[in-house]
Write an enzyme that holds these catalytic residues in place. Structure first.
Site, PDB file in Angstrom:
ATOM      1  N   LEU A 167       0.858  -1.176   0.000  1.00 29.53           N
ATOM      2  CA  LEU A 167       0.000   0.000   0.000  1.00 29.53           C
ATOM      3  C   LEU A 167       0.896   1.227   0.000  1.00 29.53           C
ATOM      4  O   LEU A 167       1.983   1.214   0.583  1.00 29.53           O
ATOM      5  CB  LEU A 167      -0.895   0.030   1.258  1.00 29.53           C
ATOM      6  CG  LEU A 167      -1.887  -1.120   1.463  1.00 29.53           C
ATOM      7  CD1 LEU A 167      -2.596  -0.955   2.806  1.00 29.53           C
ATOM      8  CD2 LEU A 167      -2.896  -1.195   0.330  1.00 29.53           C
ATOM      9  N   ASP A 168       0.440   2.306  -0.641  1.00 30.05           N
ATOM     10  CA  ASP A 168       1.190   3.556  -0.592  1.00 30.05           C
ATOM     11  C   ASP A 168       1.364   3.972   0.868  1.00 30.05           C
ATOM     12  O   ASP A 168       0.509   3.692   1.716  1.00 30.05           O
ATOM     13  CB  ASP A 168       0.445   4.656  -1.344  1.00 30.05           C
ATOM     14  CG  ASP A 168       0.365   4.387  -2.842  1.00 30.05           C
ATOM     15  OD1 ASP A 168       1.194   3.613  -3.343  1.00 30.05           O
ATOM     16  OD2 ASP A 168      -0.537   4.960  -3.491  1.00 30.05           O
ATOM     17  N   ALA A 169       2.440   4.672   1.150  1.00 31.83           N
ATOM     18  CA  ALA A 169       2.738   5.066   2.525  1.00 31.83           C
ATOM     19  C   ALA A 169       1.582   5.834   3.164  1.00 31.83           C
ATOM     20  O   ALA A 169       1.255   5.633   4.336  1.00 31.83           O
ATOM     21  CB  ALA A 169       4.014   5.904   2.567  1.00 31.83           C
TER      22      ALA A 169
END
Length: 254
Positions: free
Chosen positions: A67-69
Site C-alpha cells: 500500500l502507498d505510505a
C-alpha cells in the site's frame, strides 16, 4: 515540467506489530497499516517499514503486495515460501477481492461505473503513473456511498493491481482523491473550506487541518489459504477519516 516532490508524511506513533495485527497464523499475518508508514523499504531507506518490523519479529517475511505510505488499511504478508507463492498467484490471476474507500473532490455525474483505462509509468515524472494506451490493462469499479457538497465518499473495487491505480483513475475522471499531492492539488482539508461563518480560535495561530494525508483506505481483502479456505479481513476506518466524515456530514446537513 518540474518533478513533483513528495511531502513528508505525518508519521504515526507506532506501538508495534501487535497493535495493528488483524489476524495471524503459521502461514501469513494480516495488518491494519496506519497512514504514514511504508509497507516495504523504499530505495533510500528513509524510514523503517512494516516489513522491517516483521523481519525483526519473525526473522523472515515475504512481500505479497503493498500500500502507498499515505494509504491506511488491510495488508497481508506471507510467512513462508509456499504461502507467498499461493497468495502471489491469487493476486496475479485476480481471484482476490480488494475493496477501498476514499474521499474524492466534487460530485460525480455517474454515481457508479467501471474505469477501464491502461496505466503506465509517467514519461517524465519519476515515481508517477499516467493513463497511456500502451500501458498495462487496469480496471476499477466504483460507487458513490455518500454525497457531500464538495466531496464524494466512495467505494472502489480494483480488478487489477497497478501502482497508484485508484489515484490515477480518479484523476482521469476529474475527481482526484482528496489531499493527493501527486494527482490532485495536495491541499489539506480545512473546516473553513465548507463550514460557513468559521472563526479561528483565539489561541490558534493557524487553522489545523481536519485531514492532511491521502484520503484513501484499504477496507477489505479476501483470499484463500493453502487449504482453500476463504478468508475475509476488514480494516476499520482510522480516527482521522471517521472524524472527517462526521464533520462533512454535519455541515452537509446544515
Amino acid at each position: 515540467m518540474q518533478d513533483k516532490e513528495k511531502k513528508e508524511p505525518e508519521r504515526p506513533v507506532f506501538k508495534g506489530i501487535g497493535s495493528i495485527t488483524l489476524f495471524e497464523n503459521n502461514d501469513f499475518i494480516v495488518l491494519n497499516k496506519p497512514s504514514g508508514i511504508l509497507s516495504i523499504p523504499d530505495r533510500t531507506q528513509s524510514q523503517p517499514s512494516l516489513k522491517d518490523f516483521l523481519i525483526e519479529k519473525f526473522g523472515i517475511i515475504f512481500t505479497v503486495h503493498r500500500l502507498d505510505a499515505a494509504t491506511s488499511g488491510v495488508i497481508v504478508f506471507a510467512k513462508n515460501e509456499n504461502m507467498h507463492r499461493h497468495l502471489s498467484l491469487q493476486f496475479e490471476d485476480r481471484s482476490t477481492r480488494k475493496i477501498y474507500n476514499g474521499l474524492v473532490t466534487g460530485k460525480l455525474s455517474t454515481p457508479e461505473g467501471i474505469i477501464d483505462a491502461p496505466i503506465a509509468a509517467h514519461y517524465s515524472q519519476q515515481g508517477m503513473m499516467m493513463i497511456n494506451a500502451k500501458g498495462k490493462a487496469s480496471v476499477t469499479e466504483y460507487a458513490v456511498l455518500e454525497q457531500f457538497r464538495l466531496y464524494s465518499w466512495m467505494q472502489f473495487h480494483i480488478l487489477s493491481g497497478r501502482t497508484h491505480q485508484i489515484r490515477v483513475h480518479m484523476k482521469h475522471l476529474g475527481h482526484p482523491i482528496a489531499c493527493d499531492e501527486w494527482y490532485g492539488d495536495g491541499k489539506p482539508l480545512l473546516l473553513s473550506s465548507f463550514k460557513k461563518k468559521f472563526n479561528l480560535a483565539r489561541s490558534a495561530e493557524e487553522e489545523r487541518p481536519i485531514l492532511n494525508r491521502l484520503a484513501l483506505h484499504a477496507a477489505e481483502l479476501r483470499f484463500q489459504d493453502l487449504d482453500k479456505n476463504q478468508h475475509v479481513f476488514e480494516a476499520p476506518l482510522p480516527k482521522d477519516l471517521k472524524a472527517l466524515l462526521q464533520q462533512l456530514g454535519k455541515w452537509n446537513a446544515a
